[in-house]
Design an enzyme around this catalytic site. Structure first.
Site, mmCIF file in Angstrom:
data_model
loop_
_atom_site.group_PDB
_atom_site.id
_atom_site.type_symbol
_atom_site.label_atom_id
_atom_site.label_comp_id
_atom_site.label_asym_id
_atom_site.label_seq_id
_atom_site.Cartn_x
_atom_site.Cartn_y
_atom_site.Cartn_z
ATOM 1 C CE1 TYR A 116 -2.052 17.503 1.314
ATOM 2 C CE2 TYR A 116 -3.508 16.254 2.743
ATOM 3 C CZ TYR A 116 -2.367 16.328 1.971
ATOM 4 O OH TYR A 116 -1.563 15.231 1.855
ATOM 5 C CD GLN A 143 3.556 8.909 -1.877
ATOM 6 O OE1 GLN A 143 3.786 9.875 -1.160
ATOM 7 N NE2 GLN A 143 2.340 8.421 -2.031
ATOM 8 C CD GLU A 187 1.426 15.806 1.059
ATOM 9 O OE1 GLU A 187 0.688 16.185 2.001
ATOM 10 O OE2 GLU A 187 1.394 14.661 0.604
ATOM 11 N N GLY A 221 0.828 -1.207 0.000
ATOM 12 C CA GLY A 221 0.000 0.000 0.000
ATOM 13 C C GLY A 221 0.856 1.246 0.000
ATOM 14 C CD1 TRP A 222 -0.777 4.295 -2.522
ATOM 15 C CD2 TRP A 222 -2.460 4.981 -1.226
ATOM 16 N NE1 TRP A 222 -1.900 4.301 -3.294
ATOM 17 C CE2 TRP A 222 -2.954 4.718 -2.522
ATOM 18 C CE3 TRP A 222 -3.353 5.425 -0.245
ATOM 19 C CZ2 TRP A 222 -4.294 4.897 -2.869
ATOM 20 C CZ3 TRP A 222 -4.674 5.597 -0.579
ATOM 21 C CH2 TRP A 222 -5.143 5.332 -1.885
ATOM 22 C CD1 TRP A 233 2.343 17.492 8.434
ATOM 23 C CD2 TRP A 233 1.653 17.000 10.502
ATOM 24 N NE1 TRP A 233 1.145 16.812 8.331
ATOM 25 C CE2 TRP A 233 0.700 16.500 9.587
ATOM 26 C CE3 TRP A 233 1.447 16.801 11.869
ATOM 27 C CZ2 TRP A 233 -0.456 15.831 9.996
ATOM 28 C CZ3 TRP A 233 0.295 16.129 12.278
ATOM 29 C CH2 TRP A 233 -0.640 15.663 11.345
#
Length: 738
Positions: free
Chosen positions: A638, A352, A635, A330-331, A579
């Site tokens: 969001y 990733q 990232e 899975g991821w 984060w």
């Protein structure tokens, strides 16, 4: 990181003598020894302070303690000889002014008297000084016109360090002291904070004979497997030896470490496992855990370490292979390896991105988007144009993380030395320094910020045991070479809007292994290294932050304008995850607002393994000259509500990584930024990276990705690079800019 609906396709594949002769001893030189006398105050002595308290002790607090000097005449007259209690050995200096000799008492103490026994080469003018940190000195007594011999001086003050600072010699030779004795007493002030002691309730120390050892691992894992935002914190410490048939599953806020000086001193015939069964096979939230300083021989040939950010794998010898994906492939979205030897092959599979430093691998099977290697023996060659690899033969500057170990039955902390252009693991050579535990304040649940600061003021280092520590005052690290080492993801939470920690602009501070969790009232800066305007050169002994993690929200509302601000020069940032939470409690565009992740104002700062995500403005803002970054993962936030909320200076979206227009020299390798604008998927961010176009600015192997079409990038760097491609989750890349 969080659950994402995106298709991931696996990619293929001896003392220095300054003069020719020493000066003769007193008798041989024909100098008469001065008769013993007791010096008090006279016309030749300027006394600062008051007469010492009557409770002055008779013991010599300096005997046998660590000593240093501005110079030594030769190898036979070291600084330590003035503090060894032997009247037949001496320290002597070079034949020049000024010169000094000093001793480290180990903790701040009340000082009441200093005895000096001069050899024939005496000091005519000198000061007796004290310091709490070895940097800032307070003169307790200034003596002029002295005539040598043996003298005692009453003083009043406190300090951990005592220095005899000679400014004028009484002879043509240097300064020479048979003995320096320091006497301490009580002034009625608060007693000093004690160093050493036990490791508290959340450190589990075991050996191969510990009964029900597997059950101990299983009990902690059952509690911590899915406890993503809980308060539990645990550290397993394994004494040297061989452990058979063990599977140590590592959950949230759990660390496992060997207590040997080398990884192979602690051997597990079994596994150290991180998997993602708790999250349906998705490893993108396997944060905040670690494994360090041991060897593992996996039962089935490959050890599984399926992690995301903030899960370091350091100083490990895997006698087999290493699988970085969860069961079922899975991821996964990690991660970091340093100073480790993997005899077999590393299989990232669905990972990733990954950064590996100063290690050796038997092979590396594939990569998805961004796999970066520096100083790794066996690493694949760079193929970023068509694949995912960026490889540098060496790491320009590195220093491994400090670690706790057992010297016999005594706990010590090993502080590795700085390496330049490193390649491969640092062990078993182990260049560095060992510090006894009594030089550390062992921070345990219930400790207060006031006590922690008092310990720091005394010159103690910090060993922070697992727990969550609320702070009502900023922790101030002011002494050069201070070590702040956390166990089991020890966590600091600043309350009432204070900053969590300030580090002075000094040499060689080591920050390692802890989490700073923003409080509900806005802090200006959670961690500040160096005061604004710092200018000192620390290249010989840089400050470092390693496995220091920052969290804004997730465990509850958190606010901080800046997460980390680096003002000092030459700082090493080695593996950090900053984060701003995208899930958990207290999450919202303004609920857990944090404008900037990392702000670098100092020059010559190096970041290796930099993960910074979801900030409201710039994730990284670099203002200092000659900065370097090796591996960056990002990232964008969001939850940006719309394009207008992130538009500035006519640009849609704040760059993930911005180098200020004033900067002339900067270089970076292996950079990735992803967008996942779930609140408004129509946002088209102008670029992932923004830098001035100058000959000294160089970026290598850069990519941007739209995760499943949730927003897009128009360019990679500035206005260069193709836009991201709809919903296909295929990177847009540049191998070199400009």
């Amino acid at each position: 990181m969080r659950l994402r609906a995106l298709g991931v396709a696996l990619a293929a594949t001896a003392a220095l003598i300054t003069l020719p002769a020493t000066h003769p001893s007193a008798a041989a030189a024909g100098f008469p020894l001065s008769p013993s006398r007791t010096a008090t105050s006279s016309s030749a002595e300027n006394v600062f302070g008051t007469t010492a308290a009557s409770a002055c002790g008779t013991d010599n607090a300096a005997k046998g303690k660590p000593a240093s000097a501005s110079s030594t005449e030769n190898a036979g007259t070291p600084a330590s000889a003035a503090f060894d209690g032997d009247p037949g050995t001496r320290w002597s200096s070079e034949w020049s002014d000024p010169q000094w000799v000093q001793v480290d008492l180990g903790s701040v103490q009340d000082l009441c008297k200093v005895d000096l026994s001069w050899e024939a080469a005496y000091g005519k003018d000198f000061q007796i000084q004290a310091s709490t940190d070895g940097q800032k000195w307070n003169t307790l007594k200034s003596v002029t016109g002295a005539s040598g011999g043996t003298a005692s001086y009453d003083v009043s003050g406190s300090g951990r360090y005592v220095r005899i600072n000679g400014t004028a010699r009484g002879t043509g030779y240097g300064y020479s002291l048979w003995e320096v004795a320091v006497h301490t007493g009580s002034s009625g002030s608060t007693p000093p904070v004690e160093g050493g002691g036990d490791l508290g309730p959340n450190v589990i120390v075991v050996d191969p004979s510990t009964p029900n050892l597997q059950q101990k691992f299983d009990q902690v894992f059952a509690q911590q497997e899915s406890n993503q935002f809980g308060a539990g914190r645990y550290q397993f410490l394994l004494k040297p030896g061989t452990y058979n048939n063990i599977n140590a599953q590592i959950g949230f806020y759990t660390s496992i470490s060997g207590l040997g000086l080398n990884p192979d001193d602690t051997k597990i015939n079994g596994d150290i496992t991180v998997d993602a069964g708790w999250f349906n096979g998705n490893a993108t939230q396997n944060f905040w855990r670690s494994a360090e300083n041991l060897a593992v021989r996996p039962v089935n040939g490959d050890d599984r370490w399926a992690v995301a950010q903030a899960a370091p794998f350091r100083r490990i010898h895997v006698q087999g292979g290493l699988n970085l994906a969860p069961n079922g492939y899975g991821w996964a979205s990690g991660g970091y390896i340093a100073d480790s030897k993997i005899d077999g092959t590393v299989g990232p599979y669905s990972q990733q991105q990954w950064y590996t430093r100063d290690s050796s691998v038997g092979g590396w099977t594939n990569g998805v988007w961004n796999m970066t290697f520096t100083g790794v023996q066996g690493a694949p060659a760079t193929d970023f144009a068509t694949g995912s690899y960026t490889t540098l033969d060496t790491t320009p500057v590195s220093r491994e993380k400090p670690f706790l170990y057992l010297d016999g039955s005594t706990y010590k902390v090993f502080v590795p030395a700085k390496r330049t252009n490193a390649r491969g693991v640092s062990w078993p050579a182990n260049a560095g320094t060992s510090l006894p535990l009594d030089q550390f304040y062992v921070v345990k649940p219930g400790a207060t910020a006031a006590t922690i600061n008092a310990a720091l003021d005394q010159g103690l280092n910090l060993l922070v045991t697992p727990g969550v520590y609320h702070l009502n005052q900023t922790l101030n690290v002011n002494r050069a070479n201070t070590v702040v080492l956390g166990l089991g993801l020890a966590t600091f939470v600043p309350d009432n809007g204070i900053d969590a920690m300030h580090v002075a602009d000094v040499d060689g501070v080591k920050l390692a292994g802890f989490l700073i969790d923003a409080g509900s009232a806005n802090s200006d800066t959670l961690l500040r290294i160096g005061q604004p305007g710092s200018t000192a050169d620390h290249s010989a002994n840089p400050t470092s932050m390693q496995d220091v993690f920052i969290r804004i929200g997730g465990a509850g509302p958190g606010l901080a304008t800046n997460s980390v601000v680096v003002n000092s020069n030459n700082v090493l940032i080695d593996h950090t995850w900053m984060w701003r939470a995208d899930h958990g409690s207290g999450v919202g565009w303004n609920t857990n607002r944090a404008d900037y992740g990392l702000v670098v104002n100092g020059n010559d700062v190096l970041a290796t393994g930099l993960f910074v995500e979801h900030y409201n403005k710039y994730d990284v803002l670099w203002n200092g000259e000659r900065g370097r970054t090796i591996f960056f993962q990002n990232e964008k936030a969001y939850d940006a509500p719309n394009a207008a909320a992130i538009t500035h200076d006519g640009i849609v979206g704040y760059a993930a990584y911005k180098v200020a227009d004033s900067v002339n020299t900067h270089e970076a390798w292996g950079l990735g930024s992803y967008c996942n604008y779930t609140s408004d998927p129509t946002i088209v961010q102008a670029h992932g990276f923004q830098v001035p176009v100058k000959s000294g600015i160089k970026l290598h192997d850069i990519l941007v990705i739209s995760l499943g079409g949730q927003g897009q990038y128009a360019h990679v760097v500035n206005s260069t690079g193709a836009p991201t491609s709809g919903t296909s989750t295929v990177p847009s890349k540049i191998t070199q800019f400009p």
